[in-house]
Motif scaffolding. Structure first.
Motif, PDB file in Angstrom:
ATOM      1  N   ALA A  27     -88.368  -5.832  22.294  1.00  0.00           N
ATOM      2  CA  ALA A  27     -89.194  -5.100  23.247  1.00  0.00           C
ATOM      3  C   ALA A  27     -88.916  -3.606  23.199  1.00  0.00           C
ATOM      4  N   ASN A  28     -87.657  -3.218  23.053  1.00  0.00           N
ATOM      5  CA  ASN A  28     -87.315  -1.801  23.030  1.00  0.00           C
ATOM      6  C   ASN A  28     -87.814  -1.119  21.755  1.00  0.00           C
ATOM      7  N   LEU A  29     -87.767  -1.839  20.631  1.00  0.00           N
ATOM      8  CA  LEU A  29     -88.300  -1.263  19.398  1.00  0.00           C
ATOM      9  C   LEU A  29     -89.804  -1.058  19.525  1.00  0.00           C
ATOM     10  N   TYR A  30     -90.478  -2.025  20.113  1.00  0.00           N
ATOM     11  CA  TYR A  30     -91.919  -1.887  20.341  1.00  0.00           C
ATOM     12  C   TYR A  30     -92.200  -0.714  21.280  1.00  0.00           C
ATOM     13  N   GLY A  31     -91.515  -0.682  22.430  1.00  0.00           N
ATOM     14  CA  GLY A  31     -91.765   0.363  23.418  1.00  0.00           C
ATOM     15  C   GLY A  31     -91.479   1.748  22.886  1.00  0.00           C
ATOM     16  N   SER A  32     -90.400   1.892  22.125  1.00  0.00           N
ATOM     17  CA  SER A  32     -90.051   3.215  21.592  1.00  0.00           C
ATOM     18  C   SER A  32     -91.079   3.678  20.563  1.00  0.00           C
ATOM     19  N   SER A  33     -91.569   2.766  19.718  1.00  0.00           N
ATOM     20  CA  SER A  33     -92.550   3.157  18.703  1.00  0.00           C
ATOM     21  C   SER A  33     -93.866   3.589  19.347  1.00  0.00           C
ATOM     22  N   ARG A  34     -94.286   2.889  20.394  1.00  0.00           N
ATOM     23  CA  ARG A  34     -95.541   3.268  21.047  1.00  0.00           C
ATOM     24  C   ARG A  34     -95.401   4.554  21.843  1.00  0.00           C
TER      25      ARG A  34
END
Length: 471
Positions: free
Chosen positions: A314-321
């Motif tokens: 989730a954090n990798l997704y959130g940071s990329s967006r």
């Protein structure tokens, strides 16, 4: 302070259209489970023991207070995200409400928070896996996890949604199972158990053995466990119907999460004397051991392992967006805007995971020096993010009521009084952290990081004061 830009004269995006170039592969079930599972992590399963140690049974009040604050913040964020869905979520809202400096600051602070915490999650999961298979070194497990989740985030967004759906489902099932078993044990309905009554809630010094000071210390120990809910509003921009999806996800998540957290604490302190629990050890394991569940430690190891991988994903997704949204608005390198054929921001994913790899390396090599400073620097950033969410909601709510009231699918309760109450509560938490010897370094380092980002933000706004989202 520079004047906040005026809103665009053009009409806001229609409901169901986020105006984003990204894909729309996330379904309602993905968002709902992301909201439910986003904050159920190692902080609850293991870290709650530290809160119980300082608050005793009063930890129930601590979680109620911290959870109420998180619920108010999510309601504010849900209001803005349902009206104006965007992949940058609260960073875009802050820019619309307060100016470029606010969107730049909150976006970069949140990105830095996610990529640093990502290292903690990858390292924690690697330690557990290394315990199961000691022949594989810890660094190799970290590499495996990072490569796997990078690949899943580089694929279509629905892959992220599916991974996170099942990860979160396992965590939710674990909590529900714990509550059912614990509830049966409390009432003496399991074999070899007797009703416990109120003995553990009123004994060993009473319900508040360390007084209200203990409850306050408990709040400081548990409040950051509620971080992570924000990702659901970032993900909503890639759903089939952003406005309605985020409204449903926020409504269902906040109440259920509060129930999971407070229900768990009630079961734990009812079944076991609070002073029998050791900080650093999972109170969930202690409860399962006490009611005769074999291999309780290994069961919880699996649950914590899944929770850590879920948070990493989730954090990798959130940071990329978030960094993609910053690039869209000219606040990050424009090269990060390149999309894959499946409308995935690949360069934004790779930029986030690259810094994540650096953080992991620092955590493995210098956990007590360089990485500790980085971790302290983001320790209180979540409160600054929440504060800017609240201030943005104060301004945008009035603007929306005046210009586009039909977009207010979700409304903040008791506006504006509960918004101001939440801001006051955040200020109180920061003051209490400054008075606490253990928490003070986090606040000071976080203030330092925030000050640096704000200086850069104000310089950039002076050079280009017009907000890109208002152009």
């Amino acid at each position: 302070m520079p004047q906040a830009p005026q809103p665009a004269t053009s009409a806001p995006a229609a409901p169901g259209d986020s105006g984003e170039p990204l894909g729309h592969g996330l379904k309602q079930r993905h968002l709902t489970m992301l909201g439910l599972g986003g904050v159920i992590g190692a902080g609850l399963f293991v870290g709650s023991g530290g809160g119980i140690a300082v608050a005793g049974p009063g930890i129930i009040v601590s979680y109620l207070a911290a959870g109420t604050l998180a619920m108010l913040v999510m309601r504010m964020l849900g209001e803005m995200s349902a009206a104006l869905p965007a992949s940058g979520s609260f960073s875009v809202h802050a820019e619309r409400a307060l100016g470029r400096w606010a969107g730049f600051s909150v976006g970069w602070l949140y990105w830095f928070l996610l990529v640093v915490v990502l290292a903690v999650e990858a390292t924690g999961a690697a330690k557990i896996a290394n315990g199961w298979l000691p022949g594989v070194p810890q660094w190799a497990w970290v590499l495996i996890f990072m490569v796997f989740f990078t690949a899943s985030n580089l694929a279509a967004v629905k892959n992220f949604g599916e991974f996170e759906f099942w990860f979160a489902a396992l965590k939710v099932l674990a909590i529900v199972g714990f509550l059912v078993l614990g509830g049966l044990a409390v009432f003496g309905l399991l074999p070899d158990t007797d009703p416990v009554g109120l003995a553990n809630l009123t004994g060993q010094g009473g319900f508040l053995p360390n007084g209200w000071e203990g409850v306050v210390s408990g709040v400081l120990a548990v409040i950051f466990a509620f971080g992570g809910l924000e990702v659901v509003t970032i993900a909503a921009a890639e759903s089939e119907d952003p406005a309605r999806s985020v409204a449903r996800a926020v409504r269902s998540a906040v109440w259920r999460i509060l129930f999971f957290y407070i229900g768990s604490m009630l079961v734990i302190v009812s079944l076991l004397p609070w002073d029998s629990l050791e900080p650093g050890q999972s109170p969930y394991v202690a409860v399962l051991d006490s009611i005769g569940i074999g291999a309780a430690g290994q069961i919880m190891n699996v649950v914590v392992f899944v929770a850590l991988l879920s948070a990493l994903n989730a954090n990798l997704y959130g940071s990329s967006r978030m960094i993609f949204s910053l690039a869209e608005r000219g606040e990050a390198p424009r090269g990060l805007l390149r999309l894959s054929p499946g409308a995935v921001p690949r360069r934004a994913v790779l930029a986030s995971v690259a810094f994540g790899f650096v953080s992991v390396l620092l955590n493995l090599l210098w956990p007590e020096t360089i990485f500790l400073y980085m971790l302290n620097a983001v320790g209180s950033v979540l409160l600054f993010v929440w504060a800017l969410i609240a201030v943005s909601q104060l301004r945008l709510r009035r603007r929306l009521e005046r210009e586009s009231p039909e977009l207010l699918h979700v409304r903040m309760w008791g506006f504006p009084y509960l918004t101001w109450a939440a801001l006051a509560a955040m200020a109180a938490v920061l003051v209490l952290m400054l008075r606490d010897d253990a928490a003070r370094p986090q606040v000071l380092w976080s203030v330092g990081l925030t000050a640096v980002v704000l200086v850069v933000a104000f310089v950039r706004e002076r050079s280009h004061p017009v907000s890109r989202v208002s152009e």
